[in-house]
Write a protein that holds these residues in place. Structure first.
Motif, short mmCIF file in Angstrom:
data_model
loop_
_atom_site.label_atom_id
_atom_site.label_comp_id
_atom_site.label_asym_id
_atom_site.label_seq_id
_atom_site.Cartn_x
_atom_site.Cartn_y
_atom_site.Cartn_z
N THR A 52 0.57 -2.04 -9.35
CA THR A 52 0.15 -0.68 -9.66
C THR A 52 -0.79 -0.16 -8.58
O THR A 52 -1.38 -0.93 -7.82
CB THR A 52 -0.58 -0.60 -11.01
N ARG A 53 -0.90 1.15 -8.54
CA ARG A 53 -1.91 1.81 -7.70
C ARG A 53 -3.02 2.28 -8.63
O ARG A 53 -2.77 3.00 -9.59
CB ARG A 53 -1.30 2.98 -6.96
N SER A 55 -7.20 3.69 -9.30
CA SER A 55 -8.34 4.44 -8.79
C SER A 55 -9.56 4.11 -9.62
O SER A 55 -9.51 4.15 -10.86
CB SER A 55 -8.07 5.95 -8.86
N GLU A 60 -9.55 3.75 -4.09
CA GLU A 60 -8.17 3.47 -4.48
C GLU A 60 -7.72 2.13 -3.91
O GLU A 60 -8.13 1.74 -2.82
CB GLU A 60 -7.25 4.57 -3.99
N ILE A 62 -4.20 -0.93 -4.20
CA ILE A 62 -2.99 -1.47 -4.80
C ILE A 62 -3.37 -2.78 -5.48
O ILE A 62 -4.01 -3.64 -4.87
CB ILE A 62 -1.90 -1.72 -3.74
N ARG A 161 -6.22 -7.28 -4.96
CA ARG A 161 -6.42 -5.86 -4.72
C ARG A 161 -6.45 -5.57 -3.22
O ARG A 161 -7.21 -6.22 -2.48
CB ARG A 161 -7.72 -5.39 -5.35
N LEU A 164 -7.00 1.05 -0.19
CA LEU A 164 -6.33 2.13 0.51
C LEU A 164 -7.39 3.06 1.12
O LEU A 164 -8.50 3.14 0.61
CB LEU A 164 -5.44 2.92 -0.46
N ALA A 290 2.22 4.29 -0.33
CA ALA A 290 2.03 3.72 -1.66
C ALA A 290 2.15 4.76 -2.76
O ALA A 290 1.88 4.48 -3.92
CB ALA A 290 0.64 3.06 -1.75
N ASP A 291 2.58 5.98 -2.42
CA ASP A 291 2.62 7.04 -3.41
C ASP A 291 3.63 6.78 -4.51
O ASP A 291 3.53 7.36 -5.60
CB ASP A 291 2.94 8.38 -2.72
N LEU A 293 4.02 4.11 -6.15
CA LEU A 293 3.56 3.15 -7.14
C LEU A 293 2.96 3.86 -8.34
O LEU A 293 2.35 4.92 -8.23
CB LEU A 293 2.50 2.24 -6.52
N GLU A 295 0.36 4.91 -10.84
CA GLU A 295 -1.08 5.02 -10.66
C GLU A 295 -1.80 4.89 -11.99
O GLU A 295 -1.41 5.47 -12.99
CB GLU A 295 -1.45 6.35 -10.02
#
Length: 298
Positions: A52-53, A55, A60, A62, A161, A164, A290-291, A293, A295
């Motif tokens: 997952t991505r 925040s 941020e 991964i 982890r 980003l 990574a967009d 993934l 979030e």
């Protein structure tokens, strides 16, 4: 089995042997007749799987579940994280990657494991979970000695982890007797950012040149703030040759391991000197994307 149940077992039975893909443990059982009293397999625990991505207040990143297999990571992140896309096809064979997990590869603490140099270059951190708490440890602070780490007997590696954004210039160099399906003599991961012709960030992870995987801090420091040029790289290569404390064994001599470090950096520059990091998601040296993934904000 849930993660909570597994962690309770580890707390109550600290001598239990933890296995994931069992690609390393299975060899010890088969070849060395290892017979541990109690074994717990964690590779199908739902909480230890997935990519997952996320925040958080810290930024941020991964997040890769520790029980995610290398084949799954290759499929899901090979384009989004080009450094992993370069590493994983060189990791053992497809059959091994179908079972081996990222948490298992890190958990063995081997100084010649292939994932640590790349993850060190990516500034990865590990989520260590116990029955009572959870903590996040930078991978650069995780290894303490030969096959030793800060992980306690009651803890599991729950996730990896990767922060980003990613550096745009990356590479993974594996030096081994065979191109594929072999153990590394030396492994090097690179993640470099060049801004207006100057190295603004450099991260270099090394394997096979010390009792633990390690960051090439002296070389990184020299590169940062210097022009991205052949002269800079030639001087940095001399520094890189002195990083670590390599030993001689049946795979390579200490002198060869030191020499190949400098050659690797010069090769990296030759490969990337004409690249500015804008050649597209997942392209050679590109920043990845990574967009795609899922979030999760927390």
């Amino acid at each position: 089995m849930s993660l909570g149940e597994a962690l309770t077992i580890l707390r109550d039975e600290p001598d239990v042997t933890v296995v994931a893909g069992s690609t390393d443990h299975g060899v010890l059982v088969n070849i060395r007749a290892l017979r541990p009293g109690n074994v717990i397999a964690v590779d199908r625990i739902p909480e230890l799987r997935g990519v997952t991505r996320r925040s958080t207040a810290d930024g941020e990143f991964i997040e890769i579940g520790a029980a995610q297999t290398l084949t799954e990571i290759e499929r899901e992140l090979g384009q989004a994280v080009p450094l992993l896309g370069a590493l994983l096809p060189q990791f053992a064979s497809r059959l091994i990657r179908n079972s081996a997990t990222i948490g298992g590869n890190l958990g063995t603490g081997s100084p010649i494991g292939d994932t640590p140099p790349a993850l060190l270059a990516l500034e990865a951190s590990l989520v260590l979970a116990s029955a009572d708490s959870e903590r996040v440890v930078p991978l650069s602070e995780y290894f303490t000695g030969y096959r030793q780490s800060v992980r306690r007997a009651d803890e599991l590696i729950a996730a990896v982890r990767i922060p980003l954004p990613l550096s745009p210039l990356t590479a993974f160099h594996k030096i081994a007797k065979r191109r594929f399906d072999d153990i590394s003599s030396v492994a090097v991961g690179y993640a470099v950012t060049v801004t207006d012709g100057t190295v603004s960030k450099a991260r270099i992870g090394l394997g096979g040149v010390a009792a633990t995987p390690l960051r090439a801090y002296a070389t990184e420091s020299f590169l940062e703030g210097s022009p991205w040029s052949a002269d800079t790289v030639a001087a940095a290569a001399e520094i890189l040759r002195s990083e670590g404390t390599p030993m001689s064994d049946h795979r390579a001599s200490a002198a060869y391991r030191s020499a190949v470090l400098g050659t690797s950096l010069e090769r990296f520059y030759a490969e990337k000197s004409g690249t500015d990091g804008t050649d597209g998601p997942g392209g050679p040296g590109g920043p990845g994307d990574a967009d795609g993934l899922q979030e999760v904000r927390s």
